[in-house]
Design a protein around this motif. Sequence first.
Motif, mmCIF file in Angstrom:
data_model
loop_
_atom_site.group_PDB
_atom_site.id
_atom_site.type_symbol
_atom_site.label_atom_id
_atom_site.label_comp_id
_atom_site.label_asym_id
_atom_site.label_seq_id
_atom_site.Cartn_x
_atom_site.Cartn_y
_atom_site.Cartn_z
ATOM 1 N N PRO A 17 0.807 -1.280 -0.042
ATOM 2 C CA PRO A 17 0.141 -0.043 0.057
ATOM 3 C C PRO A 17 0.805 1.182 0.076
ATOM 4 C CG PRO A 17 -0.269 -1.202 2.050
ATOM 5 C CD PRO A 17 0.759 -1.958 1.157
ATOM 6 N N ILE A 18 2.173 1.237 0.693
ATOM 7 C CA ILE A 18 2.769 2.512 0.633
ATOM 8 C C ILE A 18 3.285 2.887 -0.737
ATOM 9 C CG2 ILE A 18 4.893 3.655 1.611
ATOM 10 C CD1 ILE A 18 4.691 1.653 4.027
ATOM 11 N N VAL A 19 3.761 1.851 -1.395
ATOM 12 C CA VAL A 19 4.332 2.054 -2.883
ATOM 13 C C VAL A 19 3.061 2.464 -3.740
ATOM 14 C CG1 VAL A 19 5.191 0.774 -4.733
ATOM 15 C CG2 VAL A 19 6.162 0.290 -2.553
ATOM 16 N N ASN A 20 1.910 1.817 -3.773
ATOM 17 C CA ASN A 20 1.052 2.127 -4.408
ATOM 18 C C ASN A 20 0.320 3.651 -3.977
ATOM 19 O OD1 ASN A 20 0.625 -0.425 -5.408
ATOM 20 N ND2 ASN A 20 -1.002 -0.998 -3.834
ATOM 21 N N ARG A 21 0.533 4.202 -2.907
ATOM 22 C CA ARG A 21 0.267 5.345 -2.757
ATOM 23 C C ARG A 21 1.381 6.565 -3.245
ATOM 24 N NH1 ARG A 21 -1.106 5.548 3.698
ATOM 25 N NH2 ARG A 21 -3.006 4.356 3.547
ATOM 26 N N LEU A 22 2.507 6.143 -3.128
ATOM 27 C CA LEU A 22 3.749 6.921 -3.755
ATOM 28 C C LEU A 22 3.419 6.885 -5.140
ATOM 29 C CD1 LEU A 22 6.781 5.788 -1.812
ATOM 30 C CD2 LEU A 22 5.807 7.845 -1.747
ATOM 31 N N ASN A 23 3.151 5.740 -5.902
ATOM 32 C CA ASN A 23 3.042 5.894 -7.196
ATOM 33 C C ASN A 23 1.702 6.679 -7.553
ATOM 34 O OD1 ASN A 23 5.141 4.174 -7.852
ATOM 35 N ND2 ASN A 23 3.825 2.000 -7.835
#
Length: 102
Positions: A17-23
């Motif tokens: 989820p963290i990587v998805n938010r950053l993307n």
Amino acid sequence: MAVGQVKRVHVPQRENPIVNRLNKTKVERQVDHEQEKIERVKAENAVRRAAAQAKKKADAELAKQREADKAARSYDSLFNVEEDFDSDAPRKTGRELEEDFM
């Protein structure tokens, strides 16, 4: 395994989820490094010119103040008395001045 071999593992889909938010917030832009450098150098030069002009003005003011102080301490103008008397009126002698005083 031999030296130099790397074991690879296939991950079908990342669910971080963290990587998805950053993307989602990622912004890609083209950067013109030369133009940014030119603008930065112009800004720096403008700051330098302003500082040099302020220093020059302060130096001129200090020199003017020093000149005024030097003139105030000088004995050159001690005996240069400017008289505000009329130039047409005759000057009185010392005896006449003494008689007027008494």
